[in-house]
Design an enzyme around this catalytic site. Structure first.
Site, PDB file in Angstrom:
ATOM      1  N   VAL A 163       1.562 -28.408  -0.468  1.00 26.54           N
ATOM      2  CA  VAL A 163       1.323 -29.538   0.431  1.00 26.54           C
ATOM      3  C   VAL A 163      -0.102 -30.068   0.213  1.00 26.54           C
ATOM      4  O   VAL A 163      -1.061 -29.553   0.795  1.00 26.54           O
ATOM      5  CB  VAL A 163       1.554 -29.115   1.904  1.00 26.54           C
ATOM      6  CG1 VAL A 163       1.438 -30.314   2.829  1.00 26.54           C
ATOM      7  CG2 VAL A 163       2.916 -28.453   2.071  1.00 26.54           C
ATOM      8  N   LYS A 341      37.155 -56.324 -45.122  1.00 26.40           N
ATOM      9  CA  LYS A 341      37.317 -56.602 -43.681  1.00 26.40           C
ATOM     10  C   LYS A 341      38.245 -55.586 -43.016  1.00 26.40           C
ATOM     11  O   LYS A 341      38.101 -55.289 -41.839  1.00 26.40           O
ATOM     12  CB  LYS A 341      37.917 -58.009 -43.496  1.00 26.40           C
ATOM     13  CG  LYS A 341      36.868 -59.098 -43.660  1.00 26.40           C
ATOM     14  CD  LYS A 341      36.211 -59.419 -42.290  1.00 26.40           C
ATOM     15  CE  LYS A 341      35.090 -60.418 -42.417  1.00 26.40           C
ATOM     16  NZ  LYS A 341      33.769 -59.821 -42.330  1.00 26.40           N
ATOM     17  N   GLU A 451       2.902 -34.104  -9.924  1.00 27.64           N
ATOM     18  CA  GLU A 451       2.002 -33.075 -10.462  1.00 27.64           C
ATOM     19  C   GLU A 451       0.866 -33.676 -11.293  1.00 27.64           C
ATOM     20  O   GLU A 451       0.422 -33.096 -12.274  1.00 27.64           O
ATOM     21  CB  GLU A 451       2.764 -32.037 -11.289  1.00 27.64           C
ATOM     22  CG  GLU A 451       3.604 -31.091 -10.486  1.00 27.64           C
ATOM     23  CD  GLU A 451       2.820 -30.382  -9.397  1.00 27.64           C
ATOM     24  OE1 GLU A 451       1.585 -30.351  -9.466  1.00 27.64           O
ATOM     25  OE2 GLU A 451       3.469 -29.892  -8.462  1.00 27.64           O
TER      26      GLU A 451
END
Ligand code: ST9
Length: 613
Positions: A163, A341, A451
């Site tokens: 905290v 193709k 962080e």
């Protein structure tokens, strides 16, 4: 089928073929843990992730925790609750604890390898389960009373939180205003509002222990401004009997006053916590009865920065493996070299740009894994020295140097790669919730932010880990790179690229060091440094990763040259050589351009008036 995918082969390759970690197993402090047990740990954790942990991440992304403002409580979704209990019942979290606290002694490199798996499968579960690890810290730093509390935290598997942050104190922790008032009985009353608290409220554990930074009031020598004025307090959600740990039934005065609505990682609650705002005081204890808060909290922060870098790498790993699986089965278009193709349609792995993308993803995640494990190898040295009653200062300094790189380089590379390459491999389908990539991109973004943002890591790297260290750790790593370059070996063209890249990084650093020396005469030189700190971090990340990848490529090449491999091993080693070459060829030449851009920075952008932006 679960979203989670893993690469145990690469983890084992790094642990045992590159870094020789078997030398630490079955002996010394890890006498009880031999190579076979380590292998089993990886296999079993992988199985647990696949069968019991991973699904809750996706299910509960769509069914997130529910906050009730009237009771200040959070109801966790059932899938997460079940997965959390399965993880705690598995006891794998004990790998992070000392034997004294009922843990299993394991070298950090093995721990981070096992943790990579849960961080890929369900990172929120790891964060919720970190309470006993916080208990380990309280035991390490605390007085006798705290050691008792620590044992309750471990034995009763309480949750715990870090905290620090406040509405007006994010990166600048020292701006925090939460106060602590000493009481006659030796406890403290905490008053203030904290924000962005991970796992701050939930209903999966009987108690939650908050580790709170607050400014003591009226105590000589402490409580002043900045981070150095902060102390660290243990503040529980529920009161308990200190001796037995049994809850008394009384609520402490800390309440969740909001749960954030977020872009991703929705299973993980991010809370506003208000301390001491009601008639019920928020009672806490000063950790260790010493006022040393920021230094104590940095034990947690360092661990969490390593965790975030590993999480980012782990998410990219499962993201890449999902993209690879899709690409191998998705049939679309004809081979580019076929003119007709009506040529047969092929799987997209045949298309050059998809190959480029897949190899970029593979090389990046393998490089990030090596960066994490090379850092963990430094932690192994510190761990071993600690058990032998020594201190390995060189390993400590190299670990300190690498931590901001692990945190910021892994998170920046992973988040970008998940969005630009892994999701892109799925075409429009990648945008759908039918596949896990859109969630991974959302979930991984936070890694560059919490962080300590990337900018904070860049400042930490240059000013603290290089300048304050007088360049010793950076010289240790560059001497290792030089020694490797001097030895004979394969991958000769890539060695030349590595040598040039090392030179470019050395020049960037020399330039910034010169600016640093000129600061006293010209304080504005600091702005030029500040314009390059993130660039320096990313360049050093590229360099160290390229070196590690080439080391891995060399080992793989030697295995191929020796021959006698199974088909699977032959493919694996060929892939390692190719990834090493790819990483070196695509990342190292960029360092010259980065060096030129670094040298060209000027004060123009600083002097530009704000109104011109
Ligand atoms: C958050 C939560 O983001 C995210 C997820 C949480 C997940 C939780 C689960 C994780 C599990 C963890 C379990 C852990 C258990 C414990 C394991 C251990 C057994 N390295 O430069 P100064 C110290 S939370 C070490 O002047 P400023 C040092 O004491 C929010 N120490 O700083 C130093 O004194 P000295 C995250 C460091 O200018 C003192 O600080 N918030 C380092 O006052 C003062 O240093 C952030 O990360 C370091 N690298 O303040 C904050 N750096 O110099 C980001 C400083 O004498 N902001 N110290 O040694 C910063 O980092 C700023 O740079 C600042 C600046 C606040 C430090």
């Amino acid at each position: 089928m679960t979203h989670y995918q893993s690469n145990l082969r690469d983890i084992r390759f790094n642990l045992f073929e590159v870094f020789g970690r078997q030398e630490l197993l079955g002996t010394g402090p890890a006498a009880e843990l031999d190579r076979e047990t380590a292998d089993t740990a990886l296999t079993e954790m992988d199985h647990l992730c696949r069968t019991k942990l991973a699904d809750a991440l996706t299910t509960d992304d769509r069914n997130p925790p529910v906050y009730d403002p009237t009771t200040h409580s959070v109801r966790m979704p059932e899938a997460t609750k079940k997965a959390y209990q399965a993880y705690m019942d598995s006891d794998w979290w004990r790998l992070e604890l000392s034997e004294e606290l009922g843990g299993v002694e394991a070298p950090p490199s093995l721990r981070w390898s096992v943790l990579e798996l849960i961080l890929a499968a369900n990172p929120a579960l790891y964060m919720y389960s970190a309470g006993p690890k916080f208990g380990q810290l309280a035991h390490q730093l605390g007085c006798d009373r705290d050691k008792k509390i620590a044992r309750h935290m471990v034995e009763r598997q309480w949750g715990a939180t870090m905290v620090l942050t406040e509405p007006d104190a994010g990166s600048d922790v020292g701006a925090g205003r939460t106060r602590a008032y000493a009481q006659q009985d030796g406890t403290w009353h905490i008053k203030g509002v904290k924000r962005f608290i991970t796992s701050g409220e939930h209903d999966m554990t009987e108690n939650i222990m908050h580790l709170v930074l607050a400014r003591p009031v009226g105590v000589d020598g402490v409580g002043g401004p900045g981070t150095k004025g902060l102390s660290l307090f243990l503040v529980p959600k529920y009161h308990f009997d200190l001796e037995t740990g049994d809850l008394t039934g009384e609520r402490n005065g800390v309440f969740a006053t909001n749960v954030e609505h977020k872009m991703g990682l929705k299973v993980s609650t991010t809370c506003e916590l208000t301390f001491g705002d009601t008639d019920v005081p928020a009672v806490g204890w000063l950790l260790g009865e010493v006022h040393d808060g920021i230094a104590q909290m940095f034990h947690v922060i360092e661990h969490a920065r390593m965790m975030v870098g590993t999480k980012a790498m782990a998410t990219l790993s499962t993201g890449y493996l999902n993209a690879l699986e899709y690409a191998k089965t998705r049939v679309q278009g004809a081979d580019l070299a076929t003119q007709a193709k009506d040529a047969p349609r092929v799987t997209i792995t045949h298309h050059p740009d998809v190959r480029r993308s897949l190899m970029t993803q593979k090389a990046t995640v393998e490089a990030l894994r090596m960066l994490v494990l090379f850092t963990a190898v430094q932690q192994d040295k510190i761990w071993l020295a600690g058990h032998e009653g020594r201190q390995d200062r060189s390993a400590e300094a190299v670990n300190d140097l690498l931590l901001p790189i692990v945190k910021a380089y892994c998170s920046e590379r992973a988040w970008l790669m998940l969005g630009t390459e892994s999701l892109q491999t799925f075409g429009g389908s990648g945008f759908l919730q039918d596949y896990p990539l859109e969630q991974y991109v959302r979930d991984a973004k936070i890694d560059t932010l919490y962080e300590g943002t990337t900018a904070i890591q860049g400042l930490d790297l240059f000013f603290r880990k290089i300048v304050r260290d007088r360049g010793r750790a950076v010289q240790t790593v560059s001497a290792e790179i030089e020694a490797w370059l001097e030895a004979e070996g394969p991958l000769t063209a890539e060695r030349v690229l590595l040598a040039r890249g090392a030179e470019d990084c050395a020049l960037i650093l020399a330039n910034m060091s010169q600016q640093m020396m000129a600061v006293q005469a010209r304080p504005n030189e600091l702005y030029k440094i500040g314009l390059n700190t993130t660039r320096l971090l990313m360049c050093l990340g590229d360099l160290v990763c390229a070196w590690l990848m080439l080391r891995a490529g060399e080992i793989a090449q030697r295995a191929l040259d020796a021959g006698g491999l199974s088909a699977a091993d032959e493919d694996f080693y060929r892939g390692k050589v190719a990834a090493a070459q790819w990483f070196a060829r695509t990342r190292l030449p960029r360092l010259t351009a980065e060096r030129k851009m670094a040298e060209a920075v000027s004060l123009d952008v600083i002097e530009l008036p704000e109104s011109a932006f």
